[in-house]
Design a protein around this motif. Structure first.
Motif, mmCIF file in Angstrom:
data_model
loop_
_atom_site.group_PDB
_atom_site.id
_atom_site.type_symbol
_atom_site.label_atom_id
_atom_site.label_comp_id
_atom_site.label_asym_id
_atom_site.label_seq_id
_atom_site.Cartn_x
_atom_site.Cartn_y
_atom_site.Cartn_z
ATOM 1 N N GLY A 110 3.420 1.446 15.533
ATOM 2 C CA GLY A 110 4.567 2.329 15.354
ATOM 3 C C GLY A 110 5.816 1.613 14.875
ATOM 4 O O GLY A 110 6.499 2.070 13.946
ATOM 5 N N ILE A 111 6.136 0.493 15.492
ATOM 6 C CA ILE A 111 7.343 -0.247 15.117
ATOM 7 C C ILE A 111 7.208 -0.791 13.699
ATOM 8 O O ILE A 111 8.158 -0.728 12.903
ATOM 9 C CB ILE A 111 7.615 -1.387 16.105
ATOM 10 N N ARG A 112 6.048 -1.314 13.365
ATOM 11 C CA ARG A 112 5.818 -1.828 12.008
ATOM 12 C C ARG A 112 6.006 -0.721 10.967
ATOM 13 O O ARG A 112 6.672 -0.907 9.944
ATOM 14 C CB ARG A 112 4.400 -2.393 11.871
ATOM 15 N N ALA A 113 5.419 0.440 11.234
ATOM 16 C CA ALA A 113 5.523 1.536 10.279
ATOM 17 C C ALA A 113 6.976 1.978 10.122
ATOM 18 O O ALA A 113 7.437 2.277 9.003
ATOM 19 C CB ALA A 113 4.654 2.711 10.742
ATOM 20 N N ALA A 118 11.786 2.073 6.662
ATOM 21 C CA ALA A 118 13.227 1.813 6.544
ATOM 22 C C ALA A 118 13.556 0.786 5.479
ATOM 23 O O ALA A 118 14.717 0.666 5.083
ATOM 24 C CB ALA A 118 13.777 1.353 7.897
ATOM 25 N N GLY A 119 12.558 0.037 5.005
ATOM 26 C CA GLY A 119 12.801 -0.994 4.013
ATOM 27 C C GLY A 119 12.607 -0.561 2.574
ATOM 28 O O GLY A 119 12.810 -1.356 1.658
ATOM 29 N N PHE A 120 12.212 0.692 2.350
ATOM 30 C CA PHE A 120 12.083 1.200 0.979
ATOM 31 C C PHE A 120 13.460 1.617 0.466
ATOM 32 O O PHE A 120 14.062 2.558 1.006
ATOM 33 C CB PHE A 120 11.162 2.420 0.931
ATOM 34 N N PRO A 121 13.999 0.987 -0.578
ATOM 35 C CA PRO A 121 15.287 1.436 -1.114
ATOM 36 C C PRO A 121 15.295 2.891 -1.556
ATOM 37 O O PRO A 121 16.294 3.598 -1.369
ATOM 38 C CB PRO A 121 15.514 0.487 -2.303
ATOM 39 N N VAL A 122 14.198 3.356 -2.140
ATOM 40 C CA VAL A 122 14.152 4.751 -2.582
ATOM 41 C C VAL A 122 14.269 5.694 -1.388
ATOM 42 O O VAL A 122 14.949 6.728 -1.450
ATOM 43 C CB VAL A 122 12.865 5.020 -3.382
ATOM 44 N N LEU A 263 7.776 1.705 -5.019
ATOM 45 C CA LEU A 263 7.118 0.967 -3.937
ATOM 46 C C LEU A 263 7.804 -0.355 -3.607
ATOM 47 O O LEU A 263 7.318 -1.108 -2.762
ATOM 48 C CB LEU A 263 5.651 0.697 -4.297
ATOM 49 N N PHE A 264 8.925 -0.655 -4.258
ATOM 50 C CA PHE A 264 9.636 -1.895 -3.967
ATOM 51 C C PHE A 264 10.227 -1.814 -2.561
ATOM 52 O O PHE A 264 10.761 -0.788 -2.149
ATOM 53 C CB PHE A 264 10.749 -2.107 -4.997
ATOM 54 N N PRO A 265 10.191 -2.932 -1.789
ATOM 55 C CA PRO A 265 9.619 -4.244 -2.111
ATOM 56 C C PRO A 265 8.183 -4.424 -1.638
ATOM 57 O O PRO A 265 7.511 -5.377 -2.022
ATOM 58 C CB PRO A 265 10.551 -5.191 -1.356
ATOM 59 N N TRP A 266 7.702 -3.514 -0.768
ATOM 60 C CA TRP A 266 6.405 -3.730 -0.125
ATOM 61 C C TRP A 266 5.269 -3.738 -1.134
ATOM 62 O O TRP A 266 4.314 -4.527 -0.990
ATOM 63 C CB TRP A 266 6.173 -2.644 0.925
ATOM 64 N N GLY A 267 5.331 -2.875 -2.132
ATOM 65 C CA GLY A 267 4.252 -2.799 -3.106
ATOM 66 C C GLY A 267 4.137 -4.016 -3.996
ATOM 67 O O GLY A 267 3.154 -4.162 -4.726
ATOM 68 N N TRP A 268 5.133 -4.899 -3.966
ATOM 69 C CA TRP A 268 5.100 -6.106 -4.776
ATOM 70 C C TRP A 268 4.376 -7.263 -4.084
ATOM 71 O O TRP A 268 4.278 -8.350 -4.640
ATOM 72 C CB TRP A 268 6.525 -6.534 -5.128
ATOM 73 N N SER A 269 3.888 -7.015 -2.887
ATOM 74 C CA SER A 269 3.170 -8.057 -2.157
ATOM 75 C C SER A 269 1.671 -7.929 -2.426
ATOM 76 O O SER A 269 1.001 -7.032 -1.907
ATOM 77 C CB SER A 269 3.444 -7.939 -0.651
ATOM 78 N N ILE A 270 1.147 -8.836 -3.250
ATOM 79 C CA ILE A 270 -0.284 -8.791 -3.567
ATOM 80 C C ILE A 270 -1.111 -9.028 -2.319
ATOM 81 O O ILE A 270 -2.138 -8.385 -2.086
ATOM 82 C CB ILE A 270 -0.612 -9.841 -4.654
ATOM 83 N N HIS A 391 10.911 -8.542 3.805
ATOM 84 C CA HIS A 391 10.947 -7.364 2.952
ATOM 85 C C HIS A 391 11.954 -6.334 3.452
ATOM 86 O O HIS A 391 12.626 -5.669 2.656
ATOM 87 C CB HIS A 391 9.561 -6.730 2.868
ATOM 88 N N LEU A 392 12.048 -6.188 4.773
ATOM 89 C CA LEU A 392 13.004 -5.230 5.335
ATOM 90 C C LEU A 392 14.433 -5.595 4.945
ATOM 91 O O LEU A 392 15.204 -4.734 4.474
ATOM 92 C CB LEU A 392 12.873 -5.204 6.860
ATOM 93 N N LEU A 393 14.806 -6.856 5.112
ATOM 94 C CA LEU A 393 16.154 -7.284 4.755
ATOM 95 C C LEU A 393 16.398 -7.145 3.259
ATOM 96 O O LEU A 393 17.494 -6.778 2.827
ATOM 97 C CB LEU A 393 16.369 -8.732 5.201
ATOM 98 N N ALA A 394 15.363 -7.419 2.467
ATOM 99 C CA ALA A 394 15.520 -7.302 1.013
ATOM 100 C C ALA A 394 15.754 -5.845 0.604
ATOM 101 O O ALA A 394 16.632 -5.546 -0.220
ATOM 102 C CB ALA A 394 14.299 -7.863 0.304
ATOM 103 N N GLY A 395 14.976 -4.924 1.166
ATOM 104 C CA GLY A 395 15.125 -3.516 0.812
ATOM 105 C C GLY A 395 16.470 -2.951 1.223
ATOM 106 O O GLY A 395 17.154 -2.287 0.433
ATOM 107 N N ILE A 396 16.876 -3.236 2.462
ATOM 108 C CA ILE A 396 18.159 -2.734 2.938
ATOM 109 C C ILE A 396 19.308 -3.430 2.216
ATOM 110 O O ILE A 396 20.289 -2.790 1.800
ATOM 111 C CB ILE A 396 18.276 -2.926 4.460
#
Length: 510
Positions: A110-113, A118-122, A263-270, A391-396
């Motif tokens: 739950g916390i991860r989700a 919360a880290g998606f800029p869109v 999907l930035f930034p999470w979708g950019w992680s291969i 990724h969270l800090l980058a998105g926010i």
């Protein structure tokens, strides 16, 4: 889990409030919706929506009702009204966390989700807007939770009916686009699916519940409406969105080309994508994949499409990435995107790339240099920190940085209509007319107008209006305006020059 979730919800709420504070009420969507809510406030009629006094059938009433309920407590306030949408987005984060617990009760996701969503800029940008998609997403989350319960053999059709009704009140029948593919594929993804006859019977009952609840608004609305209102509400605007002919008509590939941004930034992680390996037999993974994939496909096929239409599917992606993150190692290419952004912003900010005319609202350009520095720091954080916090800090951080540019450059003033509205409010008593503009009530709420703005698209209609309002005021875009007299005042709004002319200016017009 709720105890650990509260700090996240508070943090998301603070970020959302900051985003609202750093940008003006954006035309034409936010200005239009607050004007509709304002006219509901003036009329006291929660069922017959109007925009500048004319029928407004493009949206259902729940958002406007919620804004009016807030105003009952706070008084009419722009900032208070603009917090309704973000409050729904915070609810999305909470709902996503709770759904994760139901989908994978043994894995504590739950916390991860919640953090991933919360880290998606869109999500942050559109979730903080005065729009309908976050509100609709709450209904979608309720519907998905009900379907998961049904797919486990525990029932839940009444809850599904409530979710359908809530979604229709939030944004109309579009909730079916989000939920029906998941319902129809239940035999494929569900751990213990009902038989086809049971699904048909259960859905029929849920639909009856939804229709009964919707009828509480729709029946009195239709019985007391004009024939034109009924036709527009029940058919014209919905058919046009599917077949084309309304705003936002775009080719089918439009949304697919935006996926790197969406999907930035999470979708950019291969490596995060590698985390899905070996999980496709998981019923919850199947459900979330169908939920997200069908939303993208169906909205791609519908003629009218916008990126924010996908917002109700963001919880599905957050749940998928949360599950994949358990197995994925740290590592991402999102830092590459941040470096590219930093290079472009820094080059303009430092004058290495000459700013063209269309970049004039970004002046002064020093915030772009600061934004470039921020992107470099965020790239370093993604590179050095573990996947979730990086990724969270980058998105926010990226979202806040973009809004800081809006707040510190000419972009804010370019889209802020308050100065124009304040001037027009002083002339309301004598009458206001707009010309040479497709007017979407952008000024009505900002000026707190209690009378309608006359629509005068050409010189004959403008002349006729001026004869009955000799002391009135005309406003509109200066470019290609039927008035040849010089405007009395000029305002920059919606990135264009708007002029004000007294009605007597028609005497100076050939």
């Amino acid at each position: 889990m709720l105890g650990k979730l509260w700090p996240i919800l508070i943090g998301v709420a603070v970020v959302m409030a900051a985003l609202v504070a750093m940008r003006p009420l954006l035309p034409i969507d936010e200005t239009r919706y607050l004007s509709v809510a304002w006219e509901m406030w003036l009329s006291g009629d929660p069922v017959h929506l109007t925009k500048n006094g004319e029928m407004y059938t493009h949206k259902t009433p729940l958002l406007f009702v919620l804004i009016n309920l807030v105003w009952l407590v706070t008084g009419v306030s722009e900032f208070a009204a603009r917090l309704v949408g973000p409050a729904c987005a915070v609810g999305m984060v909470a709902g996503t966390a709770m759904l994760a617990r139901r989908l994978w009760p043994a894995e504590n996701l739950g916390i991860r989700a919640a953090l991933i969503l919360a880290g998606f800029p869109v999500f942050l940008i559109y979730g903080s807007a005065t729009m309908f998609d976050a509100l609709l997403a709450l209904g979608v989350l309720g519907g998905i939770a009900a379907l998961w319960s049904i797919g486990q053999g525990r029932g839940g059709w009444p809850l599904f009916g409530l979710a359908l009704a809530f979604g229709v009140y939030a944004k109309g029948p579009v909730i079916l686009v989000h939920l029906m593919p998941v319902l129809l594929t239940m035999p494929y993804w569900a751990p213990n699916p009902p038989k086809t006859a049971q699904i048909a019977k259960g859905f029929g009952g849920a639909l009856l519940i939804a229709l009964a609840l919707i009828a509480l608004w729709l029946v009195p609305t239709l019985l007391t409406a004009t024939p034109e209102f009924r036709t527009e509400l029940l058919w014209t605007q919905s058919a046009a969105r599917v077949a084309g002919g309304m705003a936002h008509d775009r080719p089918f590939w439009f949304l697919a080309t935006l996926l790197p941004l969406l999907l930035f930034p999470w979708g950019w992680s291969i490596r995060l994508w590698y985390g899905f390996k070996g999980t496709w037999s998981d019923p919850a993974i199947k459900l979330c994949t169908i939920w997200a994939g069908s939303t993208l496909i169906l909205f791609s096929l519908i003629s009218g499409k916008q990126a924010h239409y996908l917002l109700p599917a963001y919880p599905a992606m957050a749940l998928l990435f949360a599950h994949a993150s358990i197995r994925a190692k740290s590592g991402s290419l999102a830092w590459v995107a941040l470096l590219l952004i930093a290079a472009g912003a820094g080059a303009v900010g430092l004058g290495l790339i000459p700013a063209k005319a269309d970049l004039a609202p970004l002046a002064p350009y020093w915030p772009l240099t600061a934004f470039a520095a921020l992107c470099l720091i965020l790239a370093l954080l993604i590179w050095r920190l573990p996947s979730i916090p990086g990724h969270l800090l980058a998105g926010i951080g990226l979202t806040l940085g973009i809004h800081a540019i809006i707040a510190t450059t000419g972009l804010y003033a370019a889209y802020d209509g308050q100065a124009l509205a304040t001037t027009l409010a002083a002339d309301e008593a004598e009458g206001l007319a707009v010309t040479n503009a497709e007017y979407n009530a952008e000024i009505n709420f900002l000026a707190r107008l209690t009378t309608n703005v006359a629509l005068t698209p050409d010189l004959p209609s403008l002349t006729a209006w001026a004869q009955t309002h000799p002391n009135g005021m005309i406003f509109g875009r200066i470019k290609e305006n039927p008035l040849t007299a010089a405007p009395q005042q000029v305002f920059h709004f919606m990135a264009q020059d708007w002029g004000l002319w007294p009605a007597t200016s028609l005497g100076s017009t050939p």
